[in-house]
Design a protein around this motif. Structure first.
Motif, PDB file in Angstrom:
ATOM      1  N   ASP A 104       0.820  -1.221   0.000  1.00 22.08           N
ATOM      2  CA  ASP A 104       0.000   0.000   0.000  1.00 22.08           C
ATOM      3  C   ASP A 104       0.848   1.262   0.000  1.00 22.08           C
ATOM      4  OD1 ASP A 104      -2.318  -1.563   2.319  1.00 22.08           O
ATOM      5  OD2 ASP A 104      -2.227  -1.647   0.117  1.00 22.08           O
ATOM      6  N   TYR A 105       2.138   1.140   0.311  1.00 25.03           N
ATOM      7  CA  TYR A 105       3.012   2.315   0.406  1.00 25.03           C
ATOM      8  C   TYR A 105       4.315   2.046  -0.344  1.00 25.03           C
ATOM      9  CZ  TYR A 105      -0.259   3.471   4.138  1.00 25.03           C
ATOM     10  OH  TYR A 105      -1.386   3.729   4.857  1.00 25.03           O
ATOM     11  N   PRO A 106       4.279   2.064  -1.681  1.00 22.40           N
ATOM     12  CA  PRO A 106       5.518   1.842  -2.455  1.00 22.40           C
ATOM     13  C   PRO A 106       6.556   2.910  -2.136  1.00 22.40           C
ATOM     14  CG  PRO A 106       3.555   1.822  -3.867  1.00 22.40           C
ATOM     15  CD  PRO A 106       3.113   2.318  -2.546  1.00 22.40           C
ATOM     16  N   LEU A 107       7.798   2.496  -2.054  1.00 24.72           N
ATOM     17  CA  LEU A 107       8.863   3.447  -1.728  1.00 24.72           C
ATOM     18  C   LEU A 107       9.095   4.454  -2.844  1.00 24.72           C
ATOM     19  CD1 LEU A 107      11.478   1.101  -0.018  1.00 24.72           C
ATOM     20  CD2 LEU A 107       9.645   2.437   1.021  1.00 24.72           C
ATOM     21  N   THR A 108       8.609   4.153  -4.039  1.00 27.29           N
ATOM     22  CA  THR A 108       8.753   5.093  -5.161  1.00 27.29           C
ATOM     23  C   THR A 108       7.626   6.116  -5.206  1.00 27.29           C
ATOM     24  OG1 THR A 108       7.605   3.474  -6.559  1.00 27.29           O
ATOM     25  CG2 THR A 108      10.013   3.456  -6.587  1.00 27.29           C
ATOM     26  N   ASP A 109       6.616   5.962  -4.349  1.00 27.48           N
ATOM     27  CA  ASP A 109       5.469   6.875  -4.335  1.00 27.48           C
ATOM     28  C   ASP A 109       5.596   7.802  -3.133  1.00 27.48           C
ATOM     29  OD1 ASP A 109       3.054   8.170  -4.454  1.00 27.48           O
ATOM     30  OD2 ASP A 109       1.865   6.368  -4.838  1.00 27.48           O
ATOM     31  N   SER A 110       6.169   8.972  -3.340  1.00 29.05           N
ATOM     32  CA  SER A 110       6.401   9.905  -2.229  1.00 29.05           C
ATOM     33  C   SER A 110       5.090  10.414  -1.645  1.00 29.05           C
ATOM     34  CB  SER A 110       7.258  11.085  -2.709  1.00 29.05           C
ATOM     35  OG  SER A 110       6.618  11.753  -3.799  1.00 29.05           O
ATOM     36  N   ALA A 111       4.034  10.520  -2.477  1.00 27.58           N
ATOM     37  CA  ALA A 111       2.745  10.999  -1.976  1.00 27.58           C
ATOM     38  C   ALA A 111       2.162  10.029  -0.956  1.00 27.58           C
ATOM     39  CB  ALA A 111       1.779  11.214  -3.134  1.00 27.58           C
ATOM     40  N   ARG A 112       2.270   8.722  -1.228  1.00 27.46           N
ATOM     41  CA  ARG A 112       1.741   7.730  -0.298  1.00 27.46           C
ATOM     42  C   ARG A 112       2.550   7.717   1.005  1.00 27.46           C
ATOM     43  NH1 ARG A 112      -2.784   5.986   0.119  1.00 27.46           N
ATOM     44  NH2 ARG A 112      -2.116   3.903   0.803  1.00 27.46           N
ATOM     45  N   LEU A 113       3.861   7.871   0.893  1.00 26.91           N
ATOM     46  CA  LEU A 113       4.685   7.908   2.104  1.00 26.91           C
ATOM     47  C   LEU A 113       4.345   9.129   2.953  1.00 26.91           C
ATOM     48  CD1 LEU A 113       8.155   6.853   0.650  1.00 26.91           C
ATOM     49  CD2 LEU A 113       6.541   5.445   1.916  1.00 26.91           C
ATOM     50  N   LEU A 114       4.085  10.266   2.286  1.00 26.98           N
ATOM     51  CA  LEU A 114       3.699  11.469   3.013  1.00 26.98           C
ATOM     52  C   LEU A 114       2.366  11.259   3.727  1.00 26.98           C
ATOM     53  CD1 LEU A 114       4.226  14.404   3.764  1.00 26.98           C
ATOM     54  CD2 LEU A 114       3.131  15.088   1.615  1.00 26.98           C
ATOM     55  N   GLN A 115       1.447  10.567   3.082  1.00 32.13           N
ATOM     56  CA  GLN A 115       0.165  10.265   3.719  1.00 32.13           C
ATOM     57  C   GLN A 115       0.349   9.399   4.963  1.00 32.13           C
ATOM     58  OE1 GLN A 115      -2.483   8.532   0.848  1.00 32.13           O
ATOM     59  NE2 GLN A 115      -2.496  10.327  -0.489  1.00 32.13           N
ATOM     60  N   LEU A 116       1.286   8.456   4.906  1.00 32.79           N
ATOM     61  CA  LEU A 116       1.552   7.610   6.067  1.00 32.79           C
ATOM     62  C   LEU A 116       2.083   8.434   7.228  1.00 32.79           C
ATOM     63  CD1 LEU A 116       1.764   4.818   7.385  1.00 32.79           C
ATOM     64  CD2 LEU A 116       4.023   4.590   6.326  1.00 32.79           C
ATOM     65  N   VAL A 117       3.028   9.316   6.942  1.00 30.89           N
ATOM     66  CA  VAL A 117       3.581  10.175   7.995  1.00 30.89           C
ATOM     67  C   VAL A 117       2.491  11.073   8.576  1.00 30.89           C
ATOM     68  CG1 VAL A 117       5.213  12.045   8.448  1.00 30.89           C
ATOM     69  CG2 VAL A 117       5.913  10.101   7.041  1.00 30.89           C
ATOM     70  N   GLN A 118       1.654  11.645   7.713  1.00 31.49           N
ATOM     71  CA  GLN A 118       0.566  12.501   8.194  1.00 31.49           C
ATOM     72  C   GLN A 118      -0.423  11.709   9.043  1.00 31.49           C
ATOM     73  OE1 GLN A 118      -0.875  14.042   4.458  1.00 31.49           O
ATOM     74  NE2 GLN A 118       0.435  15.853   4.544  1.00 31.49           N
ATOM     75  N   GLN A 119      -0.669  10.452   8.674  1.00 28.68           N
ATOM     76  CA  GLN A 119      -1.573   9.609   9.452  1.00 28.68           C
ATOM     77  C   GLN A 119      -1.041   9.396  10.863  1.00 28.68           C
ATOM     78  OE1 GLN A 119      -2.197   5.727   7.770  1.00 28.68           O
ATOM     79  NE2 GLN A 119      -3.361   4.980   9.511  1.00 28.68           N
ATOM     80  N   VAL A 120       0.252   9.120  10.979  1.00 25.90           N
ATOM     81  CA  VAL A 120       0.855   8.915  12.297  1.00 25.90           C
ATOM     82  C   VAL A 120       0.799  10.202  13.113  1.00 25.90           C
ATOM     83  CG1 VAL A 120       3.002   8.373  13.502  1.00 25.90           C
ATOM     84  CG2 VAL A 120       2.362   7.092  11.449  1.00 25.90           C
ATOM     85  N   ASN A 121       1.156  11.326  12.486  1.00 25.39           N
ATOM     86  CA  ASN A 121       1.159  12.605  13.185  1.00 25.39           C
ATOM     87  C   ASN A 121      -0.253  12.987  13.633  1.00 25.39           C
ATOM     88  OD1 ASN A 121       2.851  15.009  13.903  1.00 25.39           O
ATOM     89  ND2 ASN A 121       1.333  16.034  12.637  1.00 25.39           N
ATOM     90  N   ARG A 122      -1.255  12.729  12.775  1.00 26.24           N
ATOM     91  CA  ARG A 122      -2.648  13.047  13.109  1.00 26.24           C
ATOM     92  C   ARG A 122      -3.141  12.174  14.267  1.00 26.24           C
ATOM     93  NH1 ARG A 122      -4.624  11.661   8.665  1.00 26.24           N
ATOM     94  NH2 ARG A 122      -4.045  13.584   7.600  1.00 26.24           N
ATOM     95  N   LYS A 123      -2.743  10.915  14.253  1.00 25.00           N
ATOM     96  CA  LYS A 123      -3.171   9.992  15.308  1.00 25.00           C
ATOM     97  C   LYS A 123      -2.631  10.436  16.663  1.00 25.00           C
ATOM     98  CE  LYS A 123      -3.421   4.975  16.039  1.00 25.00           C
ATOM     99  NZ  LYS A 123      -4.819   4.843  15.618  1.00 25.00           N
ATOM    100  N   VAL A 124      -1.368  10.830  16.698  1.00 28.69           N
ATOM    101  CA  VAL A 124      -0.759  11.281  17.954  1.00 28.69           C
ATOM    102  C   VAL A 124      -1.374  12.599  18.407  1.00 28.69           C
ATOM    103  CG1 VAL A 124       1.391  12.022  19.026  1.00 28.69           C
ATOM    104  CG2 VAL A 124       1.390  10.063  17.471  1.00 28.69           C
TER     105      VAL A 124
END
Length: 489
Positions: free
Chosen positions: A100-120
């Motif tokens: 779900d989070y390919p390392l070549t897809d920077s947009a998806r990785l950014l969404q993952l980081v935002q998800q963690v930050n939003r959860k905290v």
């Protein structure tokens, strides 16, 4: 007209590569048979495959993995609220799928980081509309800076040649990896055509072992994503809980980290019912009463004494008025009275039968901290006084063995200790029996030993108590520096 599948050129490439090797294998088997070496060759081949199988089982048993879960531990000084959200992040990484989070897809990785930050953020600021934005911009940049630094160090340590590969080269290698995965699919199809008797069982075995469900979860991708989540969560928790602040760049050699060690002295509160022996306990601990100079008490009801220790610095001991079933001095200012201390000595007289007032104090104390998970409740020690007045009244020949009482006096002291522990809902080991007779104090050393044992918990409570004040001073200092630079400009 029937159209050939789009993958047929790859099938031709596969056949051109495989057929010469198959022919070589067939010729080799024929040569072995012709020279009567076929049995020997099969034995040698079986030996190699047997050794490989045993080694494979041994490696699986040892669970040797090139990329294991990142060793990012929660800070021991974190509050209960921080510990809770850290556990939720552990659950998140267990459910993380690298597909779900390919390392070549920077947009998806950014969404993952935002998800963690939003959860905290929502955990610490549940009432804010957009909790992830309820933080200064420089703090967000600081999270990015720290995570990027840690990820770079991990790549240098774990991924070979990561310091030599450029981004363009890495993307090309990743594309080749995807092509090889496609070629592997063609190889599987070709094996089905050439040798269905061996290919079909292998495919079914892989399916039932769950390999299809796990594809394409690579070890490297999984490790990188998990590390990204843990590192981002660590710094987000520290920032949103107020325990971490970006260093001021104008300071020489800034070292980012948790809040600096608080310079305020440790605060010990001595509480208890009327005539429980609080003042006598303080006299016994200090040797002589020394009033603290230039120390403001938390309330008008408290008297403050200063104890200077070589190892621990200054310790302030607060003597409180006795309370009863009707009067509770700490109800006047519970915010400062209940939350302003790092260790509590609850003095209980062994000759008093009523424990309701003591239990009420502890219940209020626990309730106050239960409503403030960003704080840590101070440890509580119950000091059981007047044990010399227990029956038999005229007998007083210390020391007494309370673990295996040998006489009535020791048994009564042990019973009083257990009664206090049960009424206050604390361990018996935290109930310390003492005698505070003038000139013949008994078991005071046990109090100091218990204080030393509770010292780490007390320091944690002190750290979380002083944290807001320390951060306020840092903010004021930073504002002063910014204003000075603005005036200079």
């Amino acid at each position: 007209m029937m159209r050939l599948p789009s993958s047929w050129p790859w099938a031709i490439v596969f056949l051109l590569l495989v057929l010469p090797w198959l022919a070589l294998v067939a010729l080799g088997v024929f040569w072995l048979w012709q020279n009567h070496y076929l049995v020997t060759g099969l034995v040698i081949l079986a030996s190699f495959y047997g050794a490989a199988t045993l080694l494979n089982h041994w490696l699986k048993h040892r669970q040797i993995e090139p990329f294991q879960l990142p060793d990012v531990q929660a800070d021991e000084r974190w509050s209960p609220a921080a510990q809770d959200i850290w556990g939720e992040l552990d659950k998140l990484i267990e459910e993380l799928n690298p597909a779900d989070y390919p390392l070549t897809d920077s947009a998806r990785l950014l969404q993952l980081v935002q998800q963690v930050n939003r959860k905290v953020a929502r955990h610490f600021r549940p009432r804010a509309g957009k909790a992830e934005l309820d933080i200064p911009l420089r703090n967000i940049l600081f999270i990015t800076e720290q995570v990027s630094r840690d990820m770079r160090q991990l790549l240098d340590e774990k991924v070979p040649f990561s310091h030599l590969l450029t981004i363009d080269e890495g993307l090309k290698l990743w594309k080749w990896k995807q092509r090889l995965e496609k070629g592997h699919f063609i190889y599987r199809m070709g094996r089905m055509l050439l040798s269905p008797t061996t290919a079909i069982p292998a495919e079914l075995s892989g399916f039932f072992q769950g390999k299809v469900a796990q594809y394409p979860r690579g070890l490297l991708e999984q490790w990188l994503l998990r590390t990204l989540v843990k590192k981002t969560g660590y710094y987000a928790i520290a920032l949103y809980s107020g325990q971490l602040a970006p260093p001021v760049l104008a300071e020489p050699e800034p070292q980012p980290g948790l809040a600096p060690e608080m310079k305020q002295p440790l605060r010990i509160l001595v509480v208890g019912q009327l005539k429980a022996g609080k003042s006598s306990l303080i006299n016994a601990m200090l040797g002589e009463l020394r009033a603290a100079a230039h120390v403001l008490p938390l309330t008008d009801e408290l008297t403050v004494y200063k104890l200077k220790q070589d190892d621990s610095g200054v310790v302030l001991i607060f003597d409180s008025p006795g309370y009863g079933d009707e009067s509770h001095w700490f109800e006047k200012e519970p915010e400062r009275a209940l939350g302003g201390f790092d260790l509590v000595l609850l003095v209980c007289s062994a000759t008093q039968a009523g424990r309701e007032a003591d239990a009420q104090f502890l219940a209020d104390l626990r309730n106050w901290f239960d409503q403030r998970l960003h704080r840590s409740m101070p440890p509580v020690l119950a000091i059981v006084t007047h044990i010399d007045q227990l029956r038999p009244l005229r007998e007083w020949q210390p020391p007494y063995d309370l673990q295996t009482p040998q006489n009535d006096k020791a048994r009564n002291i042990r019973e009083a200790q257990e009664t206090v522990a049960e009424a206050l809902r604390i361990p018996v080991s935290d109930c310390i029996p003492v005698s505070l007779q003038t000139g013949t104090n008994y078991n005071i050393d046990a109090i100091w030993a218990a204080l030393a044992d509770k010292w780490p918990e007390s320091k944690r409570a002190q750290y979380l108590r002083c944290l807001p004040e320390g951060r306020s001073k840092e903010k004021l200092r930073l504002i002063w520096t910014q204003m000075a630079n603005l005036i200079r400009i």
